[in-house]
Design a protein around this motif. Structure first.
Motif, PDB file in Angstrom:
ATOM      1  N   ASP A  57       1.268   0.904   2.803  1.00  0.00           N
ATOM      2  CA  ASP A  57       2.320   1.408   3.681  1.00  0.00           C
ATOM      3  C   ASP A  57       2.733   2.818   3.261  1.00  0.00           C
ATOM      4  N   GLU A  58       3.786   3.324   3.887  1.00  0.00           N
ATOM      5  CA  GLU A  58       4.210   4.709   3.645  1.00  0.00           C
ATOM      6  C   GLU A  58       4.674   4.951   2.214  1.00  0.00           C
ATOM      7  N   TYR A  59       5.115   3.911   1.523  1.00  0.00           N
ATOM      8  CA  TYR A  59       5.599   4.093   0.152  1.00  0.00           C
ATOM      9  C   TYR A  59       4.463   4.383  -0.824  1.00  0.00           C
ATOM     10  N   ASP A  60       3.241   4.022  -0.455  1.00  0.00           N
ATOM     11  CA  ASP A  60       2.114   4.270  -1.348  1.00  0.00           C
ATOM     12  C   ASP A  60       1.817   5.760  -1.513  1.00  0.00           C
ATOM     13  N   ASP A  61       2.326   6.584  -0.593  1.00  0.00           N
ATOM     14  CA  ASP A  61       2.130   8.025  -0.735  1.00  0.00           C
ATOM     15  C   ASP A  61       2.821   8.574  -1.981  1.00  0.00           C
ATOM     16  N   GLN A  62       3.900   7.923  -2.416  1.00  0.00           N
ATOM     17  CA  GLN A  62       4.660   8.426  -3.552  1.00  0.00           C
ATOM     18  C   GLN A  62       4.747   7.440  -4.707  1.00  0.00           C
ATOM     19  N   ALA A  63       4.285   6.218  -4.491  1.00  0.00           N
ATOM     20  CA  ALA A  63       4.445   5.179  -5.512  1.00  0.00           C
ATOM     21  C   ALA A  63       3.558   5.427  -6.727  1.00  0.00           C
ATOM     22  N   ILE A  64       4.027   4.997  -7.872  1.00  0.00           N
ATOM     23  CA  ILE A  64       3.233   4.998  -9.101  1.00  0.00           C
ATOM     24  C   ILE A  64       2.718   3.574  -9.308  1.00  0.00           C
ATOM     25  N   PRO A  65       1.390   3.385  -9.296  1.00  0.00           N
ATOM     26  CA  PRO A  65       0.834   2.049  -9.479  1.00  0.00           C
ATOM     27  C   PRO A  65       0.748   1.683 -10.954  1.00  0.00           C
ATOM     28  N   ILE A  66       0.939   0.415 -11.234  1.00  0.00           N
ATOM     29  CA  ILE A  66       0.804  -0.115 -12.592  1.00  0.00           C
ATOM     30  C   ILE A  66      -0.090  -1.339 -12.508  1.00  0.00           C
ATOM     31  N   ILE A  67      -1.027  -1.449 -13.447  1.00  0.00           N
ATOM     32  CA  ILE A  67      -1.980  -2.559 -13.421  1.00  0.00           C
ATOM     33  C   ILE A  67      -1.953  -3.334 -14.736  1.00  0.00           C
ATOM     34  N   ALA A  68      -2.292  -4.604 -14.633  1.00  0.00           N
ATOM     35  CA  ALA A  68      -2.590  -5.424 -15.811  1.00  0.00           C
ATOM     36  C   ALA A  68      -4.100  -5.537 -15.867  1.00  0.00           C
ATOM     37  N   LEU A  69      -4.686  -4.914 -16.865  1.00  0.00           N
ATOM     38  CA  LEU A  69      -6.146  -4.823 -16.971  1.00  0.00           C
ATOM     39  C   LEU A  69      -6.635  -5.740 -18.079  1.00  0.00           C
ATOM     40  N   ASN A  70      -7.389  -6.756 -17.695  1.00  0.00           N
ATOM     41  CA  ASN A  70      -7.939  -7.682 -18.671  1.00  0.00           C
ATOM     42  C   ASN A  70      -9.111  -7.026 -19.409  1.00  0.00           C
TER      43      ASN A  70
END
Length: 206
Positions: free
Chosen positions: A51-64
């Protein structure tokens, strides 16, 4: 990094690193994991949850990691600012086969390197701590999230309060606010005030 005891027959050392994606492949996995959870499993969206928030969002992942090698993105969350000092978290999800992991020790969650042991801690809890602590470091004064009913109990355990309700995609969500005193302001990976703009551009959805 989050180390956990495996229930598998092999005894190889595995851990989960909660961080921002470090390359294009991990960014792609971040969105694929969101799609698997929110489109394919929960069917809240058709085809894509972007959505539109992904343009500015900072993603965080849990990486196995398995035997020290990055293996799979197993959990996700995103944070974004709606106005000065007001941040939201969203798209919190963990793949079904990893939801049962618990009793974690997190040796590197905060900057003073103290260990954080949470009774029955989950990957979701680790993602929440990372997300709110990073926003607090950037300059957050209020941190909110719309929380699905099955997750409200977890958020309350992690020092969140219900401040309202809202229907979203046909599901009543609790509007919740984090107690920032429980989330020490902590950078994550290369995230800092001076490079948040660069990070946001890096993860911009075309």
């Amino acid at each position: 990094m989050i180390y956990f005891t495996q229930n598998r027959k092999d005894k190889g050392k595995a851990f989960i690193d909660i961080n921002i994606p470090s390359n294009a492949s991990q960014i792609q996995e971040y969105f694929e994991t969101r799609k698997a959870i929110f489109c394919d499993e929960q069917k809240l969206f058709l085809g894509s949850d972007v959505d539109e928030y992904d343009d500015q969002a900072i993603p965080i992942i849990a990486l196995n990691h398995y035997l020290g090698v990055p293996d799979q993105v197993v959990g996700v969350v995103r944070i974004y600012q709606t106005k000065q000092g007001e941040w939201f978290g969203g798209r919190l999800g963990v793949l079904p086969s990893y939801r049962a992991f618990s009793k974690f020790t997190c040796p590197n969650l905060f900057k003073d390197k103290k260990q954080l042991s949470l009774c029955e801690m989950s990957i979701a809890a680790g993602l929440i701590y990372r997300a709110v602590s990073l926003a607090n470091y950037i300059g957050c004064h209020h941190f909110y999230a719309y929380v699905q009913p099955q997750n409200v109990k977890l958020f309350k355990r992690l020092h969140w309060n219900v401040v309202g309700e809202k229907m979203i995609h046909g599901i009543k969500h609790s509007y919740m606010e984090a107690n920032l005193k429980s989330y020490p302001a902590t950078p994550i990976y290369l995230a800092a005030n001076e490079n948040i703009s660069r990070i946001s551009q890096q993860f911009h959805v075309a």
